[in-house]
Structures are given as C-alpha cells and as structure tokens.
Enzyme design. Structure first.
Site, PDB file in Angstrom:
ATOM      1  CG  HIS A   1       2.958   3.481   3.653  1.00  0.00           C
ATOM      2  ND1 HIS A   1       4.104   3.214   2.934  1.00  0.00           N
ATOM      3  CD2 HIS A   1       2.137   4.139   2.790  1.00  0.00           C
ATOM      4  CE1 HIS A   1       4.000   3.714   1.710  1.00  0.00           C
ATOM      5  NE2 HIS A   1       2.803   4.271   1.589  1.00  0.00           N
TER       6      HIS A   1
ATOM      7  CG  ASP B   1       1.630   7.758   2.022  1.00  0.00           C
ATOM      8  OD1 ASP B   1       1.375   7.573   3.234  1.00  0.00           O
ATOM      9  OD2 ASP B   1       2.662   7.332   1.478  1.00  0.00           O
ATOM     10  CD  GLU B   2       2.686   5.457  -2.038  1.00  0.00           C
ATOM     11  OE1 GLU B   2       3.258   5.615  -3.122  1.00  0.00           O
ATOM     12  OE2 GLU B   2       3.293   5.108  -1.009  1.00  0.00           O
ATOM     13  CB  ALA B   3      -4.681   3.911   2.004  1.00  0.00           C
TER      14      ALA B   3
END
Ligand code: TNX
Length: 542
Positions: A289, A352-354
């Site tokens: 992100h 998150d969401e790496a």
C-alpha cells in the site's frame, strides 16, 4: 445535509445566548431558577434506559425528574481544571438550543443542585472510564474517577435531554431529565473508528465533525489511515515531496481526492480529539500500500525507477524494497516524525495485503520496523497479517478478516497479544447496507444494521476471548466516499452499533431494544444535520 455555515451558526447562537444571559429565557417554559420536577407532556421526557451505548445499570425514579432552567449552574469539582473543561464542553453543547447561560462554576458543596460534575464518590464499579449519574428533582450529579468518566457521563446526559437540545437553533420548551440513577462502565478500553484519508482526503473540519459525532457514543479512538497507494496525507519534513507530490493535485481515487494534513493541522486535530477524550491512532501502511511514496521518490524502488502514480482501487501490488537499507532510513524518518507529533500511545504500521512481498521479506521488514516503533516510544498496531511474524506481545493485531477462524491471530492471543476486533463483514462501514446503497463496496458482504449489531466480539474468533480483546473498531474506507455527507451516511446508524458492542456489557445486548433506542436517535441526527441511512430494520421516530 450540513451546510458549510453550520459551525458558524452554532457559534453565533452561542454568542447571542451568552450576551443575552437569563434575560432571553422565556418566563413560562423555563421553570423556577433551581428547577423542579413536575408534570411534563408525554414524549417530552426521555427514558433512562434509552441511551446508546446501553448503560450497565439504570434505576428509574419517575418522581425525581429534573428540569433545566435559565438559572441552572454547571458546577464542577473544586480545584480540578479537567472537570472544569468537561463542564465547559457540556455547556457548549447545551447553550445554543436552551438559550440558557449555564455558567460553569466550582462546586463548593456536593449538594445536588444544577448539574454537578464530581471526581470521586462514584460506585466502585465505574472503574476508569465509567460514571455514576444521579437525577433528583433538584439536580443532576455525575461522579467519576477521571475526566474521561465525567465526559462519558456528560454524553449520557445529552441523550437524556430532548432531541432538540442537539439543534443549533434555540427552542423555547421544557428541558427535562428523567429521574433515577445510572451506574455505567465500559466493557473494553478501546472503542474505535477509522477514517481513510488516503483514497480521498478528508479535511480537518470534516475530521472534527466526525470526532464530535463518534465521541457522543463514547468512541474514544480515531484511527487515521494516512498513506496508501493513491495518496500520502501527512507532512514529513525529511521527505517533503510525500505530501506536495504524493498528496498533491491528481492524487486519490480517480484523481479527485487530493490534500494532506500539515504538522500544525495534525497537532491541532490531536488536541481537538483529546478535549473529547478521543486518542488519535495514526497509520502509515507498509510494506505494501505504498505506491504514492514510491511514485514520488524513485529511490524507494528496488530498481531506482519511480513507478507511475495510481488512482484505481486495486490492492496488493506495491511493496517497499525490503532488501534496501534506504527503505529503513525512510521508514525510521517517518516513524520518528510521526511519533514526535502524536501524543497518543499507539502507532499503526499497516502490514495488510502485502501480496507483492514474500513471507520471508515480510518477516524481515517487520522484524526491523516493529522495534523502531518502540524506540520512538509508541506501541505498534498492525493489520492482523502482522500476527504471522509472532510479534512481541505489546503489538496489537487488528483483525479484519471474514472467516470463522484465524490460526495466527489465535496463536498471538495465546502468547499474550491483545487483539483489536474489526471483522470486515460486521464492522466495515464502507460495505453497502443492501444492493441498492449508492455508495460503498461489497467484497465483505452487505451489512445491514442488524448485521453490524448482532454479534459478540468475544466469541467471534476461537482462541480470542474477552481477556484477549483490546476493543472493537469500525473502519470506514473511502474508495467511494468524498464528502462528510457520504461519511455520515455510511457511519449512521452502524457506528452506534459498533460503539455499543465496545462499551456495553453483553448482558444488555438485545437487538429489539437496540433498534428501538436507535429509532429515537433520528431526531437527534436531524437536529445535528447528520445525513443518515433510514434502514427499514429500524422503526424510526421523527
Ligand atoms: C481492504 S482492510 C483493505 C483496504 C481497502 C478495504 C476496502 C484492509 C486492511 N485493507 O485497503 O480499502 O478493503 O473495503
């Protein structure tokens, strides 16, 4: 819809009321100076147990109603500047609609007359954030062990007054508080809301409005998501282009959400929040992100080439260069500056969401960065993926999943980490209410009011029970949201549902009671010009 002049109108109503003093008060409606109980038209008097979040214990005494009058004083604990500040805040809320001067004076005695805020003398069950509120014919007394408890009691008192008290316009009517006693105490110390400034920037004025709205429901943390692929929203002096470029024109989803907070604005927001007993939790999301930073500074990319800016809503494609030392110089600069301007104890590092980072890289990155947060005096929060690196027990994983179980979060809880509960299919305020909701997303499901309310944080995840839970938070992602009207529409009425889960004891949990109490909030939101969703599940009263 809130017109831009609302704040001004509120301010001038207050100014007029102050100038006029008691002389402006209507003779017949106001009652004698120190006020009495007595007959009032049905519907004028609220019920002690109509409050959101539901209080722990209420004992009504219908013969002991108190009526506010033009000579009512707000008396605060002698010698306490904090009690005085809470008193001033309460007076600021009550003056415009009542038109009463409500002077804030030191309480010379604990004799109940007017509104009295006292530190000490409360029921032992109130703990730190709770309060005891007594209403007799001669006055309202709020007792607590801290300023925070007094503030929470004052929010209850607001809801015990007629809804018109929330208006910026004066109304000539009786202002009756129902008689009896409330003893109240929070279930969890952390009740949170989150705003996403990255996908669309929200101005300090909008953030202040949100702080006012959430703090009425005893929400005491505001998490600010300050960076993401589409924008960087907080000034960092050692990397100045993060904001001028990464938060500049053309940033945000569809390129229409530019803006950033200067350090001065951020500090002022923290002070505004603190005056309402709200702690700001700033988040810099990493190692994924991060497209806004990496499109601004070429050296933050492994190949030294800046990636193009992105304004779409895809997730999981960006990653800081985990193997490059410069990445850690950058991260440390950001953490140092952010910690220095943040009075609260927490700093959220995302995580998150790496998906563009391998598990091994993720671990390498977090093993370097988590200790940095501690070095600058803060306690690290991360989205729950952080639990996979077995972080120190001071780290708080924020659970945002939708599944029935999560082995790594349960293992973290078993090791002693506290968990913040934000299951996306219950607490994500950016999910649509139903298929026809014009705003929002639906990847975690549709969330009607009952879905938001009817669950228990302590039984949501096996292995994560009451003692492992720091609290509950309702995130509001802003891919589809622009204005404060959009924010309000998604948050109301679901934010009060999450607030009740965070505050109220499970013994009071009851959907039927909640929807009846929620229905009575409608005229308050109308008076406050809050743009709310009229869910068909709630029997709204106007
Ligand atoms: C998932 S929840 C995200 C965000 C999105 C959100 C939209 C989480 C930790 N990551 O990047 O904005 O869904 O609902």
């Amino acid at each position: 819809m809130r017109s831009p002049s609302t704040v001004l109108r509120r301010a001038s109503a207050l100014f007029l009321a102050l100038l006029a003093g008691p002389a402006l008060a209507g003779p017949a409606t106001a009652g004698p100076p120190t006020a009495t109980g007595g007959p009032t038209a049905p519907g004028d008097v609220r019920q002690l147990d109509s409050v959101i979040p539901a209080p722990m214990q209420t004992t009504a005494d219908t013969r002991a109603n108190f009526r506010l009058g033009p000579a009512t004083l707000i008396r605060t604990q002698f010698g306490s500047a904090e009690a005085r500040r809470v008193g001033e805040h309460l007076a600021g809320v009550l003056r415009p609609a009542t038109g009463y001067p409500l002077p804030v004076v030191p309480a010379a005695s604990s004799r109940p007359f007017g509104i009295t805020l006292l530190l000490g003398g409360a029921d032992a069950r109130v703990g730190r954030g709770g309060y005891q509120l007594d209403v007799t014919r001669s006055g309202v007394t709020i007792r607590a062990t801290s300023g925070e408890g007094l503030f929470n009691g004052a929010q209850t008192l607001r809801q015990l007054l007629p809804a018109a008290v929330e208006s910026s316009e004066r109304s000539r009517r009786t202002w009756t508080v129902p008689g009896g006693r409330i003893v109240d105490q929070p279930r969890f110390g952390y009740r949170g809301a989150m705003l996403d400034l990255a996908r669309h920037f929200h101005t300090p004025t909008e953030i202040r409005t949100y702080i006012d709205l959430i703090s009425q429901y005893k929400v005491n943390h505001l998490h600010l998501h300050l960076s993401d692929d589409q924008g960087w929203r907080i000034q960092i002096d050692s990397w100045p282009r993060l904001t001028t470029v990464g938060g500049g024109p053309g940033t945000g989803v569809d390129g229409v959400g530019p803006g950033y907070l200067t350090k001065a604005e951020y500090r002022a927001l923290n002070a505004y929040a603190a005056a309402r007993y709200v702690t700001i939790v700033p988040e810099i999301d990493m190692p994924g992100h991060t497209n806004a930073a990496q499109s601004t500074y070429a050296e933050l990319n492994c190949d030294g080439v800046a990636v193009p800016p992105r304004t779409d809503i895809a997730v999981g494609y960006s990653s800081l260069c985990v193997e490059d030392e410069l990445t850690y110089t950058f991260v440390e600069d950001v953490i140092r500056e952010l910690a220095a301007m943040t009075p609260g104890p927490y700093l959220h590092i995302g995580g998150d969401e790496a998906h563009a980072t391998t598990d091994e890289q993720y671990r390498t990155f977090m093993d370097r960065v988590i200790p940095m947060v501690a070095r600058y005096g803060k306690r690290a929060f991360g989205w729950h993926e952080i639990a996979k690196v077995s972080p120190p027990t001071s780290v708080v994983p924020q659970y945002w999943g939708t599944g029935a179980t999560d082995a790594s979060v349960a293992a973290a809880a078993a090791r002693g980490n506290k968990v913040l509960m934000s299951p996306a299919n219950r607490t994500y305020l950016d999910m649509k209410y139903d298929r026809s909701t014009p705003l929002g997303l639906s990847w975690a499901g549709l969330i009607e009011v009952r879905d938001a309310y009817d669950w228990d944080p302590a039984t949501r995840l096996p292995g994560v029970g009451e003692e492992s839970i720091l609290g509950v938070e309702a995130p509001l992602w802003s891919e589809t949201l622009r204005s404060i009207d959009d924010i309000e529409f998604m948050a109301f009425p679901r934010l009060p549902a999450i607030a009740e889960l965070g505050w109220s004891t499970p013994q009071t949990h009851d959907w039927e009671s909640f929807r009846q109490r929620l229905a009575q909030q409608a005229p308050r939101w109308t008076a406050q010009e809050v743009n709310f969703y009229r869910s068909p599940q709630v029997p709204w009263v106007d």
